[in-house]
Design a protein around this motif. Structure first.
Motif, mmCIF file in Angstrom:
data_model
loop_
_atom_site.group_PDB
_atom_site.id
_atom_site.type_symbol
_atom_site.label_atom_id
_atom_site.label_comp_id
_atom_site.label_asym_id
_atom_site.label_seq_id
_atom_site.Cartn_x
_atom_site.Cartn_y
_atom_site.Cartn_z
ATOM 1 N N ARG A 17 -0.783 14.641 95.175
ATOM 2 C CA ARG A 17 -1.332 14.612 96.531
ATOM 3 C C ARG A 17 -2.856 14.722 96.504
ATOM 4 O O ARG A 17 -3.546 14.080 97.294
ATOM 5 C CB ARG A 17 -0.724 15.738 97.371
ATOM 6 N N GLN A 18 -3.372 15.547 95.608
ATOM 7 C CA GLN A 18 -4.824 15.684 95.492
ATOM 8 C C GLN A 18 -5.456 14.359 95.086
ATOM 9 O O GLN A 18 -6.495 13.958 95.627
ATOM 10 C CB GLN A 18 -5.174 16.768 94.471
ATOM 11 N N MET A 19 -4.843 13.681 94.133
ATOM 12 C CA MET A 19 -5.392 12.404 93.685
ATOM 13 C C MET A 19 -5.355 11.363 94.802
ATOM 14 O O MET A 19 -6.329 10.637 95.018
ATOM 15 C CB MET A 19 -4.632 11.886 92.461
ATOM 16 N N LYS A 20 -4.255 11.321 95.542
ATOM 17 C CA LYS A 20 -4.146 10.343 96.620
ATOM 18 C C LYS A 20 -5.201 10.595 97.684
ATOM 19 O O LYS A 20 -5.855 9.661 98.179
ATOM 20 C CB LYS A 20 -2.749 10.392 97.235
ATOM 21 N N ALA A 21 -5.412 11.868 98.034
ATOM 22 C CA ALA A 21 -6.428 12.209 99.031
ATOM 23 C C ALA A 21 -7.823 11.866 98.525
ATOM 24 O O ALA A 21 -8.678 11.373 99.282
ATOM 25 C CB ALA A 21 -6.341 13.697 99.386
ATOM 26 N N PHE A 37 -6.721 15.349 87.668
ATOM 27 C CA PHE A 37 -6.235 16.222 88.731
ATOM 28 C C PHE A 37 -5.142 17.082 88.116
ATOM 29 O O PHE A 37 -4.008 16.635 87.954
ATOM 30 C CB PHE A 37 -5.680 15.406 89.900
ATOM 31 N N ALA A 38 -5.488 18.292 87.723
ATOM 32 C CA ALA A 38 -4.527 19.192 87.099
ATOM 33 C C ALA A 38 -4.134 20.286 88.081
ATOM 34 O O ALA A 38 -4.984 20.867 88.757
ATOM 35 C CB ALA A 38 -5.119 19.817 85.834
ATOM 36 N N ALA A 39 -2.845 20.557 88.162
ATOM 37 C CA ALA A 39 -2.324 21.623 89.025
ATOM 38 C C ALA A 39 -1.041 22.149 88.386
ATOM 39 O O ALA A 39 -0.437 21.490 87.537
ATOM 40 C CB ALA A 39 -2.041 21.106 90.435
ATOM 41 N N GLN A 49 -11.873 15.569 91.056
ATOM 42 C CA GLN A 49 -12.302 15.162 92.386
ATOM 43 C C GLN A 49 -11.334 15.561 93.491
ATOM 44 O O GLN A 49 -11.299 14.930 94.545
ATOM 45 C CB GLN A 49 -12.539 13.653 92.407
ATOM 46 N N ALA A 50 -10.556 16.601 93.271
ATOM 47 C CA ALA A 50 -9.712 17.103 94.360
ATOM 48 C C ALA A 50 -10.597 17.420 95.565
ATOM 49 O O ALA A 50 -11.723 17.901 95.400
ATOM 50 C CB ALA A 50 -8.958 18.345 93.913
ATOM 51 N N PRO A 51 -10.125 17.162 96.778
ATOM 52 C CA PRO A 51 -10.983 17.346 97.957
ATOM 53 C C PRO A 51 -11.520 18.760 98.123
ATOM 54 O O PRO A 51 -12.663 18.940 98.580
ATOM 55 C CB PRO A 51 -10.068 16.946 99.116
ATOM 56 N N GLU A 52 -10.742 19.779 97.781
ATOM 57 C CA GLU A 52 -11.179 21.158 97.991
ATOM 58 C C GLU A 52 -11.833 21.730 96.738
ATOM 59 O O GLU A 52 -11.283 21.591 95.637
ATOM 60 C CB GLU A 52 -9.994 22.030 98.397
ATOM 61 N N PRO A 53 -12.989 22.382 96.889
ATOM 62 C CA PRO A 53 -13.671 22.942 95.712
ATOM 63 C C PRO A 53 -12.800 23.876 94.876
ATOM 64 O O PRO A 53 -12.857 23.842 93.641
ATOM 65 C CB PRO A 53 -14.859 23.692 96.328
#
Length: 331
Positions: A233-237, A223-225, A309-313
């Motif tokens: 937050r992306q990973m937790k979601a 999860f890179a940002a 695997q972030a929720p948003e494409p």
């Protein structure tokens, strides 16, 4: 030798969105990986899992190939005991004929499904026992040296489609070593035997017509940002969504609240599920680069295959872009 970077796309289906959107997102992700210098994109065979859209793996590979230009594409993997080796040889011979120099074929022996689905696939529970022989039969078809008298795979591409053995245990490592094939370890969701399996593979490797030296691919969740907290937050979601899907038997969503999922993952019963994602990194591009480099060194991986695997494409695409740019600095 620089560390190769590749992508495993799970073709996730978002709750409340049509599956067509999932395929469009997979096209966008593959294009991003191609721009970012990734070596390959693989798609996994799963069945009866509404949250994953890659069940018809060869069809999806062909669709992505039609919408990309040069990146290698393949199965990571086809669960060979679900299929006739001849049929898989025909499918991937067709793909490699249409898209020469771009097609890989990773092979696993797990069902990729639950027991009822396995029966619906007409799979015999003992079919995994014939996996080594099935790999050899498939290899014969793809190379034009059939082991079945009078039977050839048609079409057969001009080049031989390269085979990869997938695994999460010592069995796959030993088979890949014996056959002289590359070995891909599913450490992104089954981390426990990673180091032992790689050691066994490298120690017992026998050169083959496909491969002169051992070659290891290992999976990592990324999860890179630009902002570390955003990535976290992306990973937790994502892990919440994954847990819902698993404990809801593959159904998209489920009726569990975030608090209930978090409580479960923190419990002894959820500890094993949480440990499956041990090899994961969420952070800035520099943090991701450092993690992947150290991870590959620790397990002697020649290539890391990343899942985003972030929720948003759009966030998955950005994660791929940032990871590719960061790793290019070290190449």
């Amino acid at each position: 030798m620089s560390l190769a970077l590749s992508l495993l796309d799970l073709a996730p289906v978002a709750k409340g969105r049509p599956v067509r959107d999932s395929f469009a997102a997979s096209v966008d992700l593959a294009r991003a990986a191609e721009r970012a210098g990734f070596r390959r994109v693989w798609y996994a065979e799963h069945h009866n899992m509404p949250a994953i859209a890659s069940s018809a793996t060869s069809v999806l590979i062909g669709h992505i190939a039609d919408h990309t230009e040069s990146i290698r594409l393949g199965a990571g993997g086809v669960m060979l005991p679900n299929h006739s080796p001849l049929v898989i040889a025909e499918q991937f011979g067709t793909l490699a004929t249409l898209h020469p120099g771009r097609i890989d074929l990773g092979l696993g022996r797990a069902p990729g499904s639950d027991q009822n689905t396995m029966l619906a696939l007409r799979r015999n529970p003992a079919s995994a026992d014939s996996f080594p022989d099935d790999v050899l039969e498939l290899q014969g078809y793809l190379s034009g040296h059939s082991r079945v008298p009078g039977v050839q795979a048609v079409p057969r591409a001009d080049e031989t489609v390269p085979l990869y053995i997938l695994g999460s245990s010592l069995f796959g490592a030993q088979l890949a070593a014996q056959l002289g094939l590359p070995y891909a370890f599913a450490s992104h969701f089954a981390p426990d035997a990673l180091h032992q399996a790689v050691a066994v593979y490298r120690e017992r490797f026998r050169p083959s017509g496909q491969l002169a030296e051992p070659y290891v691919i290992a999976g990592v969740n990324v999860f890179a940002a630009e902002d570390r907290e955003v990535a976290a937050r992306q990973m937790k979601a994502a892990w919440r969504a994954r847990t819902r899907a698993l404990i809801s038997r593959g159904a998209v969503g489920g009726n569990f609240t975030d608090a209930e999922i978090d409580e479960f993952l923190a419990s002894p019963n959820g500890a094993q599920l949480a440990s499956m994602t041990r090899y994961s990194v969420a952070g800035t591009p520099e943090e991701v680069r450092d993690y992947l480099t150290a991870f590959a060194a620790s397990c002697q991986a020649d290539e890391v295959i990343t899942t985003h695997q972030a929720p948003e494409p759009a966030d998955r695409v950005r994660s791929v872009e940032l990871t590719g740019a960061a790793m290019a600095v070290t190449a």
